[in-house]
Design a protein around this motif. Structure first.
Motif, PDB file in Angstrom:
ATOM      1  N   ARG A 343      -2.391   7.083   9.507  1.00 54.11           N
ATOM      2  CA  ARG A 343      -1.509   7.207   8.346  1.00 54.11           C
ATOM      3  C   ARG A 343      -0.708   5.921   8.163  1.00 54.11           C
ATOM      4  NH1 ARG A 343       3.957   9.554   8.237  1.00 54.11           N
ATOM      5  NH2 ARG A 343       4.847   9.237  10.302  1.00 54.11           N
ATOM      6  N   ARG A 344      -0.309   5.688   6.935  1.00 51.73           N
ATOM      7  CA  ARG A 344       0.507   4.527   6.599  1.00 51.73           C
ATOM      8  C   ARG A 344       1.911   4.987   6.272  1.00 51.73           C
ATOM      9  NH1 ARG A 344      -3.484   0.486   4.414  1.00 51.73           N
ATOM     10  NH2 ARG A 344      -5.442   1.560   4.805  1.00 51.73           N
ATOM     11  N   THR A 367       2.187  -4.537   7.863  1.00 47.61           N
ATOM     12  CA  THR A 367       3.539  -4.020   7.592  1.00 47.61           C
ATOM     13  C   THR A 367       3.870  -4.207   6.115  1.00 47.61           C
ATOM     14  OG1 THR A 367       4.716  -6.102   7.974  1.00 47.61           O
ATOM     15  CG2 THR A 367       4.369  -4.675   9.901  1.00 47.61           C
ATOM     16  N   ALA A 368       4.779  -3.389   5.638  1.00 51.93           N
ATOM     17  CA  ALA A 368       5.243  -3.495   4.253  1.00 51.93           C
ATOM     18  C   ALA A 368       6.698  -3.036   4.210  1.00 51.93           C
ATOM     19  CB  ALA A 368       4.387  -2.619   3.342  1.00 51.93           C
ATOM     20  N   GLY A 373      13.395  -0.919   0.993  1.00 48.73           N
ATOM     21  CA  GLY A 373      13.379  -2.204   1.696  1.00 48.73           C
ATOM     22  C   GLY A 373      13.232  -2.075   3.203  1.00 48.73           C
ATOM     23  N   ALA A 374      13.027  -0.836   3.702  1.00 52.11           N
ATOM     24  CA  ALA A 374      12.875  -0.661   5.152  1.00 52.11           C
ATOM     25  C   ALA A 374      11.429  -0.953   5.564  1.00 52.11           C
ATOM     26  CB  ALA A 374      13.248   0.757   5.539  1.00 52.11           C
ATOM     27  N   LEU A 375      11.282  -1.387   6.827  1.00 48.16           N
ATOM     28  CA  LEU A 375       9.962  -1.784   7.323  1.00 48.16           C
ATOM     29  C   LEU A 375       9.113  -0.558   7.663  1.00 48.16           C
ATOM     30  CD1 LEU A 375       8.401  -4.413   8.108  1.00 48.16           C
ATOM     31  CD2 LEU A 375       9.092  -3.923  10.459  1.00 48.16           C
ATOM     32  N   VAL A 376       7.886  -0.512   7.118  1.00 48.94           N
ATOM     33  CA  VAL A 376       6.957   0.590   7.421  1.00 48.94           C
ATOM     34  C   VAL A 376       5.574   0.019   7.727  1.00 48.94           C
ATOM     35  CG1 VAL A 376       8.172   2.318   6.002  1.00 48.94           C
ATOM     36  CG2 VAL A 376       6.386   0.901   4.968  1.00 48.94           C
ATOM     37  N   SER A 377       4.757   0.867   8.376  1.00 47.86           N
ATOM     38  CA  SER A 377       3.385   0.455   8.680  1.00 47.86           C
ATOM     39  C   SER A 377       2.539   0.536   7.418  1.00 47.86           C
ATOM     40  CB  SER A 377       2.816   1.372   9.761  1.00 47.86           C
ATOM     41  OG  SER A 377       2.725   2.695   9.255  1.00 47.86           O
TER      42      SER A 377
END
Ligand code: AMP
Ligand code: GLY
Length: 426
Positions: A343-344, A367-368, A373-377
């Motif tokens: 999952r992303r 990463t995105a 604006g929080a960092l997610v996979s």
């Protein structure tokens, strides 16, 4: 100088991190980049496969050097198209990228230029390939000829699995046209190493060697991946062996490509098997390895940019690069499920805690930033936690300490990256 790096993985983050530190670099762009690259470069939303858009952007921004990370745009002719528009670029033309994009070409090329490699035959006909398999000793290696995103190789320990690999490529066409021809190859035994050298078409310059960990699970178990971690230098590749690899593999390859009218400019990545009979070529790649690039850049002491420019301009004979005696270890953190489905969008926190150690750098891959604006996979391989130390053992413990500080419940990693390297006392 204005520099554009093409790609979006950990390799490209390591390249951007290094190039951004060059006093020659005034502006750095990355297409398309990722959330981590955004702190070293200005990300531009152009796909590495969109050659017309990359050419247009480079012209519009008056880019002085384009650095191409992944193999697909190289094989598709990105370097050729940029060259036609007078834009300077680091990387091989499509003609020279054939060293990676066709295993059949490379096997014949190695025979023509006496480069030590596994014995093999290439087949375009299913029945002949199957008939040949019955005469092979096991294990035997079956490879799709073309680019197959790292999935085209089967090391078969039974005739049935070898036949299944040939049928999957040629009958079921699971790799599309890349599997219309297959290479059936002798199995080589030994330790694997990745060796990197620059070339401007005639002159070569060795970079450094690294060791990758391709399988998903500890103890080299589970499916093949893009690479779950790397370390450099590998204890097996000393100065004598490096010289031997340059003389028997890299230099004949660069001379052979020039003689055949396909001069190779860029970084030549030799995947080696260190056998009892000396180093033998498993495959060439025409780009930096990922995650090998991360450990190489962590050990590089010189400015990389003049070396990349020299490859593009044919002045590599004037360049020398300094490497740290320190070792570097990169532990890849991947999304649970990779290389299968995953999952992303899961939140990643505390990267700054990992980087509070000055000898640690966290390179981003998938990463995105989310809407807030929080960092997610956003991919399979997500982070490359990279540390340096006086030897492989200390770099390794520092890298794992940093991994432990990252708060990403959805992430997994191998626990034995560089364990073999750390066990060897220098
Ligand atoms: P590749 O996808 O070409 O990088 O190959 C994947 C892996 O297959 C390599 O890293 C090796 O571990 C293995 N391999 C490929 N060719 C051979 C060979 N001729 N003998 C032994 N192992 C091989
Ligand atoms: N890590 C292996 C590769 O980049 O092909």
């Amino acid at each position: 100088m204005k520099v554009l790096v093409v790609g979006s993985g950990g390799r490209e983050h390591a390249l951007c991190w290094t190039i951004a530190a060059s006093p020659l670099c005034d502006a750095l762009y990355c297409a398309p980049g990722n959330a981590g690259i955004a702190s070293d470069a200005q990300c531009v939303p152009i796909s590495p496969e969109d050659i017309p858009a990359l050419v247009a952007f480079s012209k519009q921004q008056a880019i002085d050097l384009v650095v191409v990370g992944p193999e697909a745009p190289l094989a598709a002719g990105l370097v050729d198209r940029l060259g036609e528009h007078g834009i300077r670029v680091f990387g091989p033309t499509a003609d020279a990228s054939v060293l990676e994009s066709s295993k059949a070409f490379t096997k014949d090329f190695c025979v023509r230029h006496r480069i030590p490699a596994a014995g093999s035959l290439t087949f375009g006909d299913l029945d002949r390939a199957l008939a040949h398999l019955r005469r092979c000793t096991l294990p035997v290696v079956v490879k799709a000829d073309g680019l197959a995103a790292g999935k085209g190789v089967t090391v078969a320990t039974s005739l049935e699995s070898a036949e299944a690999a040939v049928r999957a490529a040629m009958e079921d066409r699971v790799f599309g046209p890349a599997g219309d021809r297959v290479v059936i190859e002798e199995f080589l035994e030994g330790v694997e190493a990745s060796f990197f050298a620059l070339s401007d078409g005639t002159t070569t310059l060795p970079l450094a060697a690294a060791q990758d960990h391709k399988r998903a699970g500890d103890g080299d178990t589970g499916p093949n991946t893009g690479g779950m971690g790397a370390f450099s230098p590998p204890p097996a590749v000393d100065a004598v062996l490096s010289r031997q690899v340059m003389e028997t593999i890299i230099e004949p390859a660069v001379a052979g490509m020039a003689a055949e009218g396909r001069p190779f400019r860029g970084v030549l990545f030799a995947g080696l098997m260190l056998t009892d009979e000396g180093p033998k070529l498993i495959e060439f790649n025409v780009r930096f390895g990922d995650p090998e690039c991360q450990v190489l850049m962590a050990r590089l002491r010189s400015d990389l940019l003049p070396a990349l420019l020299a490859c593009a301009d044919g002045h590599l004979r004037h360049v020398d690069l300094r490497w740290s005696d320190d070792a570097a270890v990169c532990v890849v953190m991947a999304s649970r499920g990779y290389p299968g489905s995953y999952r992303r969008g899961s939140p990643i926190r505390a990267i700054e805690d990992a980087e509070s150690d000055p000898d640690v750098v966290v390179f981003h891959a998938g990463t995105a930033a989310d809407a807030e604006g929080a960092l997610v996979s956003s991919g399979g391989r997500v982070l490359g936690v990279t540390a340096t130390g006086a030897d492989v053992a200390s770099a390794r413990s520092r890298a794992y300490r940093a991994v432990g500080r990252i708060n990403w419940p959805d992430g997994t990693f191998r626990t034995d990256i560089a364990a073999a390297g750390a066990a060897v006392t220098p």
